[in-house]
Motif scaffolding. Structure first.
Motif, PDB file in Angstrom:
ATOM      1  N   GLN A 168      -0.022   5.037 -30.352  1.00 45.90           N
ATOM      2  CA  GLN A 168      -1.211   4.306 -29.908  1.00 45.90           C
ATOM      3  C   GLN A 168      -0.842   3.466 -28.691  1.00 45.90           C
ATOM      4  O   GLN A 168       0.206   2.815 -28.692  1.00 45.90           O
ATOM      5  N   GLY A 169      -1.692   3.483 -27.688  1.00 48.48           N
ATOM      6  CA  GLY A 169      -1.478   2.701 -26.473  1.00 48.48           C
ATOM      7  C   GLY A 169      -0.684   3.435 -25.405  1.00 48.48           C
ATOM      8  O   GLY A 169      -0.644   3.017 -24.253  1.00 48.48           O
ATOM      9  N   ARG A 170      -0.067   4.545 -25.778  1.00 46.58           N
ATOM     10  CA  ARG A 170       0.771   5.287 -24.822  1.00 46.58           C
ATOM     11  C   ARG A 170      -0.033   5.803 -23.638  1.00 46.58           C
ATOM     12  O   ARG A 170       0.380   5.648 -22.480  1.00 46.58           O
ATOM     13  N   GLU A 171      -1.200   6.404 -23.913  1.00 43.67           N
ATOM     14  CA  GLU A 171      -2.031   6.947 -22.831  1.00 43.67           C
ATOM     15  C   GLU A 171      -2.475   5.853 -21.869  1.00 43.67           C
ATOM     16  O   GLU A 171      -2.500   6.057 -20.657  1.00 43.67           O
ATOM     17  N   GLU A 172      -2.839   4.707 -22.405  1.00 38.19           N
ATOM     18  CA  GLU A 172      -3.278   3.587 -21.556  1.00 38.19           C
ATOM     19  C   GLU A 172      -2.145   3.135 -20.630  1.00 38.19           C
ATOM     20  O   GLU A 172      -2.366   2.858 -19.446  1.00 38.19           O
ATOM     21  N   ILE A 173      -0.934   3.097 -21.151  1.00 37.62           N
ATOM     22  CA  ILE A 173       0.224   2.709 -20.335  1.00 37.62           C
ATOM     23  C   ILE A 173       0.456   3.748 -19.239  1.00 37.62           C
ATOM     24  O   ILE A 173       0.656   3.406 -18.074  1.00 37.62           O
ATOM     25  N   TRP A 174       0.398   5.032 -19.614  1.00 33.84           N
ATOM     26  CA  TRP A 174       0.582   6.085 -18.617  1.00 33.84           C
ATOM     27  C   TRP A 174      -0.487   6.023 -17.531  1.00 33.84           C
ATOM     28  O   TRP A 174      -0.194   6.199 -16.349  1.00 33.84           O
ATOM     29  N   GLU A 175      -1.727   5.785 -17.925  1.00 34.57           N
ATOM     30  CA  GLU A 175      -2.817   5.691 -16.942  1.00 34.57           C
ATOM     31  C   GLU A 175      -2.583   4.542 -15.965  1.00 34.57           C
ATOM     32  O   GLU A 175      -2.797   4.688 -14.751  1.00 34.57           O
TER      33      GLU A 175
ATOM     34  N   SER B  17      -1.977   5.106 -12.010  1.00 35.90           N
ATOM     35  CA  SER B  17      -2.860   4.409 -11.080  1.00 35.90           C
ATOM     36  C   SER B  17      -2.044   3.576 -10.097  1.00 35.90           C
ATOM     37  O   SER B  17      -2.299   3.574  -8.880  1.00 35.90           O
ATOM     38  N   PHE B  18      -1.053   2.874 -10.595  1.00 36.42           N
ATOM     39  CA  PHE B  18      -0.182   2.061  -9.749  1.00 36.42           C
ATOM     40  C   PHE B  18       0.547   2.939  -8.733  1.00 36.42           C
ATOM     41  O   PHE B  18       0.608   2.617  -7.549  1.00 36.42           O
ATOM     42  N   LEU B  19       1.099   4.054  -9.204  1.00 34.57           N
ATOM     43  CA  LEU B  19       1.842   4.947  -8.311  1.00 34.57           C
ATOM     44  C   LEU B  19       0.936   5.549  -7.237  1.00 34.57           C
ATOM     45  O   LEU B  19       1.336   5.667  -6.078  1.00 34.57           O
ATOM     46  N   GLU B  20      -0.281   5.918  -7.610  1.00 34.57           N
ATOM     47  CA  GLU B  20      -1.226   6.454  -6.621  1.00 34.57           C
ATOM     48  C   GLU B  20      -1.529   5.419  -5.547  1.00 34.57           C
ATOM     49  O   GLU B  20      -1.525   5.726  -4.359  1.00 34.57           O
ATOM     50  N   ARG B  21      -1.810   4.177  -5.972  1.00 38.71           N
ATOM     51  CA  ARG B  21      -2.082   3.105  -4.997  1.00 38.71           C
ATOM     52  C   ARG B  21      -0.871   2.879  -4.098  1.00 38.71           C
ATOM     53  O   ARG B  21      -0.994   2.727  -2.888  1.00 38.71           O
ATOM     54  N   HIS B  22       0.305   2.861  -4.710  1.00 40.76           N
ATOM     55  CA  HIS B  22       1.533   2.629  -3.958  1.00 40.76           C
ATOM     56  C   HIS B  22       1.763   3.751  -2.934  1.00 40.76           C
ATOM     57  O   HIS B  22       2.135   3.486  -1.797  1.00 40.76           O
ATOM     58  N   GLN B  23       1.523   4.994  -3.334  1.00 48.20           N
ATOM     59  CA  GLN B  23       1.705   6.123  -2.425  1.00 48.20           C
ATOM     60  C   GLN B  23       0.704   6.059  -1.274  1.00 48.20           C
ATOM     61  O   GLN B  23       1.043   6.356  -0.137  1.00 48.20           O
ATOM     62  N   GLN B  24      -0.536   5.656  -1.555  1.00 46.04           N
ATOM     63  CA  GLN B  24      -1.534   5.524  -0.502  1.00 46.04           C
ATOM     64  C   GLN B  24      -1.135   4.423   0.472  1.00 46.04           C
ATOM     65  O   GLN B  24      -1.256   4.584   1.684  1.00 46.04           O
ATOM     66  N   GLU B  25      -0.656   3.293  -0.049  1.00 47.46           N
ATOM     67  CA  GLU B  25      -0.210   2.203   0.817  1.00 47.46           C
ATOM     68  C   GLU B  25       0.963   2.657   1.678  1.00 47.46           C
ATOM     69  O   GLU B  25       1.019   2.375   2.864  1.00 47.46           O
ATOM     70  N   GLU B  26       1.900   3.383   1.063  1.00 45.23           N
ATOM     71  CA  GLU B  26       3.062   3.862   1.795  1.00 45.23           C
ATOM     72  C   GLU B  26       2.648   4.863   2.858  1.00 45.23           C
ATOM     73  O   GLU B  26       3.142   4.836   3.977  1.00 45.23           O
ATOM     74  N   SER B  27       1.714   5.740   2.511  1.00 46.85           N
ATOM     75  CA  SER B  27       1.223   6.724   3.478  1.00 46.85           C
ATOM     76  C   SER B  27       0.584   6.018   4.665  1.00 46.85           C
ATOM     77  O   SER B  27       0.814   6.378   5.817  1.00 46.85           O
ATOM     78  N   SER B  28      -0.221   5.002   4.395  1.00 44.49           N
ATOM     79  CA  SER B  28      -0.856   4.225   5.458  1.00 44.49           C
ATOM     80  C   SER B  28       0.203   3.553   6.319  1.00 44.49           C
ATOM     81  O   SER B  28       0.117   3.541   7.545  1.00 44.49           O
ATOM     82  N   TRP B  29       1.233   2.999   5.683  1.00 45.91           N
ATOM     83  CA  TRP B  29       2.315   2.339   6.406  1.00 45.91           C
ATOM     84  C   TRP B  29       3.055   3.342   7.281  1.00 45.91           C
ATOM     85  O   TRP B  29       3.391   3.047   8.427  1.00 45.91           O
ATOM     86  N   GLN B  30       3.299   4.552   6.763  1.00 44.59           N
ATOM     87  CA  GLN B  30       4.005   5.568   7.538  1.00 44.59           C
ATOM     88  C   GLN B  30       3.180   6.003   8.748  1.00 44.59           C
ATOM     89  O   GLN B  30       3.725   6.229   9.821  1.00 44.59           O
TER      90      GLN B  30
END
Length: 159
Positions: free
Chosen positions: A73-80, A84-97
């Motif tokens: 219980q709670g595992r899926e929420e943690i993964w989500e 979500s964090f990784l997607e935002r981070h990758q978008q920020e990094e892409s913008s920075w690049q």
């Protein structure tokens, strides 16, 4: 992304409180993982989550995820949250690049322009057939290169 792991069955310890305060002081907003969820009855979960929120004096909006390693219980929420964090981070990094590429390209263009301008001045000074420098020619080239008005004044004060 920072996770603070606490036991959902007990009030937060002094170490839990100290760690939470330190994380917040460092400028982070941790996600609280309240473990051992399988040890509580369903009717007790909200009461214990409230106890953790109050015990840690959580900043409003802080996420608390009840979690059980046994029942998952709670595992899926943690993964989500992590995805979500990784997607935002990758978008920020892409913008920075992209900004970095633009800046590097701009610097390269400026370097090429500076080299061209230097070559024009050098050509003017060295490719003159006589030993005399024609100041009008220098004024024209410098005016074009510096994009400003250039006047040369002799020692006698003539323009």
């Amino acid at each position: 992304m920072i996770f603070l792991i606490v036991d959902i069955r007990h009030e937060p310890s002094a170490n839990d409180k100290m760690m939470y305060d330190w994380i917040v002081e460092m400028g982070y907003n941790p996600i609280i993982i309240a473990t051992k969820l399988d040890k509580l009855k369903r009717s007790q979960v909200q009461k214990h989550v409230k106890m953790i929120k109050e015990g840690l004096q959580l900043v409003p909006g802080t996420t608390v995820i009840p979690f059980s390693a046994e029942t998952k219980q709670g595992r899926e929420e943690i993964w989500e949250l992590m995805e979500s964090f990784l997607e935002r981070h990758q978008q920020e990094e892409s913008s920075w690049q992209q900004k970095k590429r633009y800046t590097n390209k701009r610097r390269m263009n400026m370097s090429v322009e500076l080299l061209d301008k230097t070559r024009k001045i050098n050509k003017l000074l060295h490719n003159n057939s006589s030993n005399m420098v024609v100041f009008n020619d220098i004024c024209e080239v410098l005016s074009e290169i510096l994009e400003s008005n250039i006047l040369v004044i002799s020692r006698k004060g003539k323009i």
